[in-house]
Structure formats: C-alpha cells, structure tokens
Design a protein around this motif. Structure first.
Motif, PDB file in Angstrom:
ATOM      1  N   THR A 125      -3.668  14.588   4.231  1.00  0.00           N
ATOM      2  CA  THR A 125      -4.244  13.414   4.896  1.00  0.00           C
ATOM      3  C   THR A 125      -3.597  12.139   4.348  1.00  0.00           C
ATOM      4  O   THR A 125      -3.444  12.011   3.131  1.00  0.00           O
ATOM      5  CB  THR A 125      -5.764  13.369   4.667  1.00  0.00           C
ATOM      6  N   PRO A 126      -3.207  11.201   5.206  1.00  0.00           N
ATOM      7  CA  PRO A 126      -2.489  10.001   4.746  1.00  0.00           C
ATOM      8  C   PRO A 126      -3.402   8.954   4.087  1.00  0.00           C
ATOM      9  O   PRO A 126      -3.535   7.821   4.567  1.00  0.00           O
ATOM     10  CB  PRO A 126      -1.847   9.467   6.030  1.00  0.00           C
ATOM     11  N   TYR A 127      -4.023   9.330   2.979  1.00  0.00           N
ATOM     12  CA  TYR A 127      -4.870   8.389   2.248  1.00  0.00           C
ATOM     13  C   TYR A 127      -4.016   7.361   1.504  1.00  0.00           C
ATOM     14  O   TYR A 127      -2.915   7.682   1.041  1.00  0.00           O
ATOM     15  CB  TYR A 127      -5.727   9.135   1.222  1.00  0.00           C
ATOM     16  N   PRO A 128      -4.528   6.148   1.339  1.00  0.00           N
ATOM     17  CA  PRO A 128      -3.851   5.197   0.450  1.00  0.00           C
ATOM     18  C   PRO A 128      -4.062   5.638  -0.999  1.00  0.00           C
ATOM     19  O   PRO A 128      -5.176   5.993  -1.383  1.00  0.00           O
ATOM     20  CB  PRO A 128      -4.569   3.878   0.748  1.00  0.00           C
ATOM     21  N   LEU A 129      -3.002   5.618  -1.804  1.00  0.00           N
ATOM     22  CA  LEU A 129      -3.093   6.088  -3.185  1.00  0.00           C
ATOM     23  C   LEU A 129      -2.886   4.972  -4.206  1.00  0.00           C
ATOM     24  O   LEU A 129      -3.286   5.110  -5.357  1.00  0.00           O
ATOM     25  CB  LEU A 129      -2.071   7.193  -3.440  1.00  0.00           C
ATOM     26  N   ARG A 130      -2.272   3.895  -3.779  1.00  0.00           N
ATOM     27  CA  ARG A 130      -2.052   2.765  -4.690  1.00  0.00           C
ATOM     28  C   ARG A 130      -2.039   1.475  -3.879  1.00  0.00           C
ATOM     29  O   ARG A 130      -1.410   1.407  -2.828  1.00  0.00           O
ATOM     30  CB  ARG A 130      -0.739   2.918  -5.442  1.00  0.00           C
ATOM     31  N   LEU A 131      -2.735   0.466  -4.380  1.00  0.00           N
ATOM     32  CA  LEU A 131      -2.812  -0.833  -3.712  1.00  0.00           C
ATOM     33  C   LEU A 131      -2.398  -1.932  -4.675  1.00  0.00           C
ATOM     34  O   LEU A 131      -2.917  -2.016  -5.793  1.00  0.00           O
ATOM     35  CB  LEU A 131      -4.240  -1.100  -3.223  1.00  0.00           C
ATOM     36  N   GLN A 132      -1.460  -2.749  -4.253  1.00  0.00           N
ATOM     37  CA  GLN A 132      -1.137  -3.973  -4.986  1.00  0.00           C
ATOM     38  C   GLN A 132      -1.579  -5.126  -4.115  1.00  0.00           C
ATOM     39  O   GLN A 132      -1.061  -5.333  -3.020  1.00  0.00           O
ATOM     40  CB  GLN A 132       0.364  -4.069  -5.283  1.00  0.00           C
ATOM     41  N   ARG A 133      -2.569  -5.881  -4.609  1.00  0.00           N
ATOM     42  CA  ARG A 133      -3.155  -6.932  -3.798  1.00  0.00           C
ATOM     43  C   ARG A 133      -2.269  -8.165  -3.750  1.00  0.00           C
ATOM     44  O   ARG A 133      -1.487  -8.445  -4.667  1.00  0.00           O
ATOM     45  CB  ARG A 133      -4.541  -7.306  -4.341  1.00  0.00           C
ATOM     46  N   ALA A 134      -2.414  -8.910  -2.685  1.00  0.00           N
ATOM     47  CA  ALA A 134      -1.626 -10.130  -2.506  1.00  0.00           C
ATOM     48  C   ALA A 134      -1.945 -11.141  -3.604  1.00  0.00           C
ATOM     49  O   ALA A 134      -3.066 -11.190  -4.119  1.00  0.00           O
ATOM     50  CB  ALA A 134      -1.919 -10.729  -1.127  1.00  0.00           C
ATOM     51  N   LEU A 143       0.850  -1.181   0.000  1.00  0.00           N
ATOM     52  CA  LEU A 143       0.000   0.000   0.000  1.00  0.00           C
ATOM     53  C   LEU A 143       0.891   1.238   0.000  1.00  0.00           C
ATOM     54  O   LEU A 143       1.781   1.367   0.848  1.00  0.00           O
ATOM     55  CB  LEU A 143      -0.891  -0.009   1.246  1.00  0.00           C
ATOM     56  N   ASP A 144       0.685   2.123  -0.966  1.00  0.00           N
ATOM     57  CA  ASP A 144       1.416   3.384  -1.016  1.00  0.00           C
ATOM     58  C   ASP A 144       0.544   4.463  -0.375  1.00  0.00           C
ATOM     59  O   ASP A 144      -0.554   4.753  -0.867  1.00  0.00           O
ATOM     60  CB  ASP A 144       1.745   3.765  -2.451  1.00  0.00           C
ATOM     61  N   VAL A 145       1.034   5.055   0.701  1.00  0.00           N
ATOM     62  CA  VAL A 145       0.269   6.002   1.511  1.00  0.00           C
ATOM     63  C   VAL A 145       0.820   7.418   1.294  1.00  0.00           C
ATOM     64  O   VAL A 145       2.035   7.622   1.248  1.00  0.00           O
ATOM     65  CB  VAL A 145       0.337   5.624   3.005  1.00  0.00           C
ATOM     66  N   SER A 146      -0.083   8.376   1.179  1.00  0.00           N
ATOM     67  CA  SER A 146       0.319   9.761   0.911  1.00  0.00           C
ATOM     68  C   SER A 146       1.131  10.346   2.062  1.00  0.00           C
ATOM     69  O   SER A 146       0.781  10.206   3.235  1.00  0.00           O
ATOM     70  CB  SER A 146      -0.918  10.631   0.672  1.00  0.00           C
ATOM     71  N   LEU A 147       2.217  11.029   1.699  1.00  0.00           N
ATOM     72  CA  LEU A 147       3.018  11.765   2.660  1.00  0.00           C
ATOM     73  C   LEU A 147       2.639  13.243   2.686  1.00  0.00           C
ATOM     74  O   LEU A 147       3.254  14.037   3.385  1.00  0.00           O
ATOM     75  CB  LEU A 147       4.513  11.640   2.313  1.00  0.00           C
TER      76      LEU A 147
END
Length: 252
Positions: free
Chosen positions: A208-217, A201-205
């Motif tokens: 607000t620390p929203y998730p911006l990209r998800l790579q699923r398992a 999970l790539d989280v915004s720096l």
C-alpha cells in the motif's frame, strides 16, 4: 608458426564473442526496470502519487508517528502510536522545552504521566517544599486532564490520528517527483512541493502506498510514519495509578 584451420578460428572467435556479450548484459547492458516488483506508483505523476497516498491514509486505522514537529514557535519531539476513528486515541511520549511526559488518550479521556520535577515546575518559579512534596505524589502517576483545561485541546491533538495527519501531510506549491530511496528498508518515491521548499513526502513503493517520511515546509519538522495498521493495546490506566491533580496543567 603453425596456423589454425579457418574453421577452428571461426569457432574460437564465435565463442569469445558469445561470452563477451553475456558479460556485457550481466554488467548492465540491458536496463533494469526500476518499477519491477513495486506497487507501480513510481510510474505516476506527483499529483497522482499524492492522491493515492492520501487515499491510503484515509483508509488506515493505526500508525506510529515519530520525529520532530515545530508549531507556533515551539519544537516538540514525539513518538506516538495512534488509532483513528471516534473510539480511537493514542499513547506515547512528548518532549518540549526540557519537559518530557507521556500522553494517553482513550476515547475522550486524556491522561498525562510525568516525573515529580515536571509537576513541581507547574507552579512557576522555584518550587517550595510543599510543592515538591505534592509533586512527589504525582510522580509516575497518570493524571487525568480535565476536558475544560486549556491544555486538553493542545495535548489531545497529539493523540488524534485523523486530525494530526490531516494537518501535517499537505504539501505546498507545484508538485514534482523526486529521487527514489528507502525508508526503514522499504523502497520509496519522493514527491515535493515548490521544488522542496513546500515540503516533501516519501511514499512506499511496496504494498500500500503509505507515506513513510514527511519533511514539512519551512523547516517545521521531520516525521517518520511507520507500523501502518499495526494493532496495539490502548486502554485506560488502572484506578490505582490515577491521581487527581486539581490545578491547571501547562507544558511551558
């Protein structure tokens, strides 16, 4: 050779050293703080970053979700704009197995819009002339999906922000922090599960620390999450653009 006076030599050496020191500092002699100007989550443990990201998601009212998703052996490509809450819904495009259609849900009402070829294929096999004629009347129209239809639960899930994010955003395995990068021009910090095998999970720096990209398992898809809390129009189609289908809808 005429020697310079000692005082002049000392002044010259001092000036050169001062200039050299300035150059070295400008070239990275002093370490730059990677968290300068950020929201500070990059300093936290992976577990705390995930917790803050989850809290941000729980407080969000809208998001745009796009990318690929693999579920129950089927791959979907989607680009959906979603609103949360009991009066929420979603709108956007979904593709699977060569079929592309639009979904629109406002409250409990779910609508599907597709071209004539999609509707003609719903009967299975080679469509007859009568099938093609009936399908042409549905071309580019909104068809209301009956709540009792088997497709309703399957398709409405793609328009349910709360349910969809709850099921997608979990990582598996031991959490760890990964590389810093950017998603859509926004600085991010990556957290991983199971050394990456459990998803990332790539989280915004920034902000607000929203998730911006998800790579699923397990290679189960990669999704971008954007336009957090960005307002968009969500309303039922005009009655003139709605057609009753009267048959079971599938997406095979």
């Amino acid at each position: 050779m005429i020697p310079f006076p000692r005082t002049r030599n000392a002044a010259l050496v001092g000036a050169v050293c001062t200039g050299l020191a300035a150059v070295l500092v400008g070239c990275g002699g002093a370490a730059e703080d990677p968290d300068a100007g950020t929201n500070g989550v990059g300093k936290l443990s992976a577990a705390k970053i995930e917790s803050k990201s989850r809290k941000a998601v729980d407080g969000a009212e809208a998001v745009r979700l796009s990318g690929s998703l693999v579920t129950k052996g089927r791959t979907y490509k989607l680009d959906m704009r979603l609103k949360g809450g009991p009066k929420g819904g979603g709108t956007g495009q979904l593709s699977t197995k060569g079929s592309t259609f639009e979904l629109l849900r406002v409250g409990d009402e779910l609508y599907l819009k597709a071209d004539a070829d999609f509707w003609a294929s719903q009967k299975g096999g080679e469509p007859s002339r009568s099938d093609s004629a009936a399908a042409s009347k549905l071309d580019d129209k909104y068809v209301k999906v009956p709540s009792g239809d088997s497709a309703y639960k399957q398709l409405s899930g793609f328009t349910d922000m709360d349910l969809l994010l709850e099921g997608l955003l979990g990582l598996h395995g031991k959490r760890a922090t990964g590389d810093r990068g950017t998603v859509g021009g926004v600085r991010t910090i990556r957290i991983t599960g199971g050394e990456g095998a459990g998803g990332s999970l790539d989280v915004s720096l920034e902000g607000t620390p929203y998730p911006l990209r998800l790579q699923r398992a397990g290679g189960a898809g990669v999704l971008q999450l954007a336009d957090w809390n960005k307002e968009f129009l969500l309303k039922a189609p005009d009655k003139d653009h709605i057609v009753d289908y009267g048959r079971q809808i599938t997406t095979s």
